[in-house]
Design a protein around this motif. Structure first.
Motif, mmCIF file in Angstrom:
data_model
loop_
_atom_site.group_PDB
_atom_site.id
_atom_site.type_symbol
_atom_site.label_atom_id
_atom_site.label_comp_id
_atom_site.label_asym_id
_atom_site.label_seq_id
_atom_site.Cartn_x
_atom_site.Cartn_y
_atom_site.Cartn_z
ATOM 1 N N VAL A 1 1.908 -6.663 -2.722
ATOM 2 C CA VAL A 1 1.563 -6.151 -4.094
ATOM 3 C C VAL A 1 -0.039 -5.950 -4.097
ATOM 4 O O VAL A 1 -0.667 -4.905 -4.477
ATOM 5 C CB VAL A 1 1.852 -6.922 -5.302
ATOM 6 N N ALA A 2 -0.692 -7.244 -3.793
ATOM 7 C CA ALA A 2 -2.367 -7.235 -3.784
ATOM 8 C C ALA A 2 -2.993 -6.191 -2.964
ATOM 9 O O ALA A 2 -3.843 -5.363 -3.313
ATOM 10 C CB ALA A 2 -2.688 -8.394 -3.314
ATOM 11 N N THR A 3 -2.113 -5.782 -1.727
ATOM 12 C CA THR A 3 -2.549 -4.693 -0.940
ATOM 13 C C THR A 3 -2.592 -3.352 -1.641
ATOM 14 O O THR A 3 -3.481 -2.542 -1.397
ATOM 15 C CB THR A 3 -2.080 -4.594 0.236
ATOM 16 N N MET A 4 -1.430 -2.956 -2.196
ATOM 17 C CA MET A 4 -1.120 -1.662 -2.902
ATOM 18 C C MET A 4 -2.311 -1.741 -4.148
ATOM 19 O O MET A 4 -3.019 -0.651 -4.137
ATOM 20 C CB MET A 4 0.276 -1.778 -3.319
ATOM 21 N N VAL A 5 -2.450 -2.802 -4.839
ATOM 22 C CA VAL A 5 -3.530 -2.921 -6.068
ATOM 23 C C VAL A 5 -4.712 -2.423 -5.490
ATOM 24 O O VAL A 5 -5.350 -1.429 -6.205
ATOM 25 C CB VAL A 5 -3.653 -4.185 -6.759
ATOM 26 N N LYS A 6 -5.050 -2.817 -4.451
ATOM 27 C CA LYS A 6 -6.479 -2.794 -4.104
ATOM 28 C C LYS A 6 -6.504 -1.376 -3.537
ATOM 29 O O LYS A 6 -7.525 -0.667 -3.774
ATOM 30 C CB LYS A 6 -6.848 -3.726 -2.548
ATOM 31 N N GLU A 7 -5.821 -0.522 -2.722
ATOM 32 C CA GLU A 7 -5.669 0.741 -2.671
ATOM 33 C C GLU A 7 -5.803 1.417 -3.868
ATOM 34 O O GLU A 7 -6.498 2.565 -3.915
ATOM 35 C CB GLU A 7 -4.481 1.051 -1.893
ATOM 36 N N CYS A 8 -5.033 1.271 -4.766
ATOM 37 C CA CYS A 8 -5.087 2.041 -6.066
ATOM 38 C C CYS A 8 -6.186 1.791 -6.928
ATOM 39 O O CYS A 8 -6.835 2.911 -7.606
ATOM 40 C CB CYS A 8 -3.880 1.484 -6.909
ATOM 41 N N LEU A 9 -7.059 0.870 -6.645
ATOM 42 C CA LEU A 9 -8.209 0.655 -7.699
ATOM 43 C C LEU A 9 -9.248 1.471 -7.265
ATOM 44 O O LEU A 9 -10.312 1.839 -8.133
ATOM 45 C CB LEU A 9 -8.773 -0.893 -7.521
ATOM 46 N N THR A 10 -9.236 1.949 -6.316
ATOM 47 C CA THR A 10 -10.544 3.045 -5.463
ATOM 48 C C THR A 10 -10.383 4.200 -6.293
ATOM 49 O O THR A 10 -11.395 5.022 -6.531
ATOM 50 C CB THR A 10 -10.418 3.080 -4.010
ATOM 51 N N ASN A 11 -9.543 4.501 -7.028
ATOM 52 C CA ASN A 11 -9.044 6.053 -7.864
ATOM 53 C C ASN A 11 -8.688 5.704 -9.274
ATOM 54 O O ASN A 11 -8.042 6.627 -9.666
ATOM 55 C CB ASN A 11 -8.217 6.760 -7.070
ATOM 56 N N SER A 12 -8.987 4.497 -9.765
ATOM 57 C CA SER A 12 -8.746 4.105 -11.267
ATOM 58 C C SER A 12 -9.658 3.773 -12.152
ATOM 59 O O SER A 12 -10.696 3.341 -11.871
ATOM 60 C CB SER A 12 -7.829 2.965 -11.028
ATOM 61 N N ASP A 13 -9.340 4.265 -13.286
ATOM 62 C CA ASP A 13 -10.455 3.946 -14.311
ATOM 63 C C ASP A 13 -10.015 2.569 -15.050
ATOM 64 O O ASP A 13 -10.967 2.109 -16.022
ATOM 65 C CB ASP A 13 -10.432 4.970 -15.539
ATOM 66 N N ALA A 14 -8.844 2.143 -15.104
ATOM 67 C CA ALA A 14 -8.454 0.857 -15.501
ATOM 68 C C ALA A 14 -7.311 0.587 -14.942
ATOM 69 O O ALA A 14 -6.425 1.217 -14.319
ATOM 70 C CB ALA A 14 -8.270 0.936 -16.921
ATOM 71 N N VAL A 15 -6.877 -0.894 -15.286
ATOM 72 C CA VAL A 15 -5.717 -1.436 -14.591
ATOM 73 C C VAL A 15 -5.146 -2.326 -15.542
ATOM 74 O O VAL A 15 -5.806 -3.394 -16.341
ATOM 75 C CB VAL A 15 -5.934 -2.171 -13.197
ATOM 76 N N ILE A 16 -3.807 -2.256 -15.649
ATOM 77 C CA ILE A 16 -3.088 -3.225 -16.574
ATOM 78 C C ILE A 16 -2.413 -4.084 -15.858
ATOM 79 O O ILE A 16 -1.414 -3.785 -14.980
ATOM 80 C CB ILE A 16 -2.097 -2.497 -17.455
ATOM 81 N N TYR A 17 -2.268 -5.274 -16.156
ATOM 82 C CA TYR A 17 -1.483 -6.531 -15.491
ATOM 83 C C TYR A 17 -0.465 -6.686 -16.557
ATOM 84 O O TYR A 17 -0.736 -7.761 -17.576
ATOM 85 C CB TYR A 17 -2.476 -7.637 -14.974
ATOM 86 N N SER A 18 0.806 -6.341 -16.421
ATOM 87 C CA SER A 18 1.861 -6.746 -17.349
ATOM 88 C C SER A 18 2.771 -7.826 -16.897
ATOM 89 O O SER A 18 3.585 -7.675 -15.912
ATOM 90 C CB SER A 18 2.636 -5.163 -17.605
#
Length: 456
Positions: free
Chosen positions: A115-132
């Motif tokens: 999960v952490a690996t996927m989050v790190k990859e997605c953050l490079t092209n994200s304006d925000a992240v929600i942890y639900s």
């Protein structure tokens, strides 16, 4: 999570047990949990990627199908030994008869690293992240995920769970509901308690903002270097609260990434939540629907002279938006500077001012056959032009008691030498938690002296 609904009619009791028999006629699948947050963002027009853990099962396929049809990109970690969390609700005639949950708990998911690996990859092209956070194990190492967000300079919004908020230290905004908030800070017996403890909690864990959702009592936002900002709920009618918290965090984040203002984001989130709780089941709001609601609020033309029934609806809308409604009344036969000064004082006690006017018949009963000098239409037209006044209405009785009890203003104002216990309607307003104020008219002005001077 997958929210599955079985819909059907009920017409008999089972011979096997004293329970209703539901003849299932329709099966409906909807994204639930964090998936509902992702769907809400997609409905609002954002490009969104969902990271989460599902099983190797048919329910995971159904969930992915629901999401991808709405434009959500799914980056699922598939567990070999855990099923996709599924909540099955049996519905009949718009009523939920039972909910069946299918899940297995694993507090130390081996998938956390993936999960952490996927989050790190997605953050490079994200304006925000929600942890639900639903405490199902997927966010067992949320401190590391928040650290990843901060390192990438991506704001993080947390929908929390549990009795330890230290794990969310360093997040941009955390959004507990009131029960979750009191679990952390203790019982709050007053608004002052909420404000003090909310400010302390935000500062303790280094958040830029804390948003506490309070159900029918609205929302309160704590932000750096600003006084707490409260909003009354925008819900006109609560039909089903399923997914309301998901809608708040989705709308809040969607607006913030554009405006960078928490207050703007909270106002939109409040309206979005008010919309979805009026719908059955897990619901979403589109960008067009939300824009229309906000436009209507900011461009309302429902002011001026209104019949009591029409005015009641506008008062409810104002109060649900957190506005304080002030009420005063009188004949106002000949408007003079004393009246105008009085209106300005009354308006300063709240956000919206109502002036209720005696009808012609009522004035005659109170003042005599030669009054009023100006008829009701003319009197209301003049009052409508006074800048301090938002609404003008009328009543035919000798007193406005019945009207006050119908409208239930927040503040009741009377001018002159009254004591509160002699003001008509004061008992009702006080009982409803409102205020009663007595203001003095400006000396040197009176309708009677004007009439006598004119020899009318």
């Amino acid at each position: 999570m997958l929210d599955r609904y079985w819909h059907g009619g009920t017409s008999r009791i089972s011979p096997e047990a004293p329970v209703q028999v539901v003849k299932v006629s329709n099966i409906e699948d909807r994204p639930g949990g964090a998936a509902n947050v992702a769907l809400g963002l997609a409905k609002l027009g954002l490009s969104v990627t969902l990271v989460g853990v599902v099983g190797h099962d048919e329910n995971a396929v159904a969930l992915e199908r629901c999401l991808e049809s709405s434009g959500v990109i799914c980056r699922f970690v598939r567990s070999e030994h855990l099923p996709t969390i599924t909540k099955l609700r049996v519905m009949s005639r718009h009523q939920q008869l039972i909910r069946l949950d299918f899940e297995e708990r694993d507090d130390c998911l081996s998938q956390n690293e993936a999960v952490a690996t996927m989050v790190k990859e997605c953050l490079t092209n994200s304006d925000a992240v929600i942890y639900s956070d639903y405490q199902k194990g997927c966010l067992a190492d949320v401190p590391s995920l928040i650290k990843l967000s901060n390192n990438a300079k991506v704001p993080s919004f947390v929908d929390p769970k549990g009795d330890d908020f230290s794990i969310y230290r360093g997040a941009t905004l955390v959004k507990p509901n009131f029960v979750e908030f009191e679990t952390i800070v203790g019982t709050c017996s007053s608004e002052s308690d909420i404000q003090t403890k909310g400010t302390q909690l935000k500062e303790q864990f280094g958040w830029d903002a804390l948003l506490v959702t309070r159900g029918e009592d609205g929302l309160v936002l704590f932000e750096n270097d600003k006084a707490p900002f409260s909003l009354a709920t925008s819900a006109k009618e609560v039909y089903d609260v399923t997914g309301a918290g998901d809608t708040v965090i989705a709308a809040l984040t969607a607006v913030y990434v554009t405006s960078k203002r928490f207050t703007d984001a909270v106002e939109y989130a409040n309206q979005a939540a008010g919309f979805v709780v009026g719908k059955l089941g897990t619901a979403s709001i589109t960008a067009g629907q939300l824009d229309a609601i906000m436009y209507q609020r900011s461009h309302s033309t429902n002011f001026g002279v209104l019949a009591p029934a029409e005015l009641l609806e506008q008062i409810k809308l104002a109060q649900m938006s957190g506005e304080k409604v002030v009420f005063t009344n009188g004949c106002f036969d000949i408007l003079h500077p004393g009246h105008v000064a009085y209106m300005k004082q009354a308006k300063a006690l709240g956000d919206r001012l109502i002036v209720a006017v005696n009808t012609d018949a009522s004035v005659k009963r109170l003042k005599g056959e030669k009054r009023p000098i100006n008829d009701l239409v003319h009197r209301m037209a003049v009052l409508e032009g006074v800048g301090a006044i938002d609404w003008v209405t009328w009543f035919d009785e000798d007193t406005p008691k019945e009207l006050i009890e119908t409208l239930s203003p927040d503040v009741l104002v009377k001018g002159g030498d009254y004591s509160i216990d002699t003001i008509v309607g004061a008992d009702h307003v006080l009982k409803q938690g409102g205020e009663v104020k007595v203001l003095s008219f400006v000396d040197g002005y009176s309708t009677t002296s004007i009439i006598e001077k004119a020899n009318l």
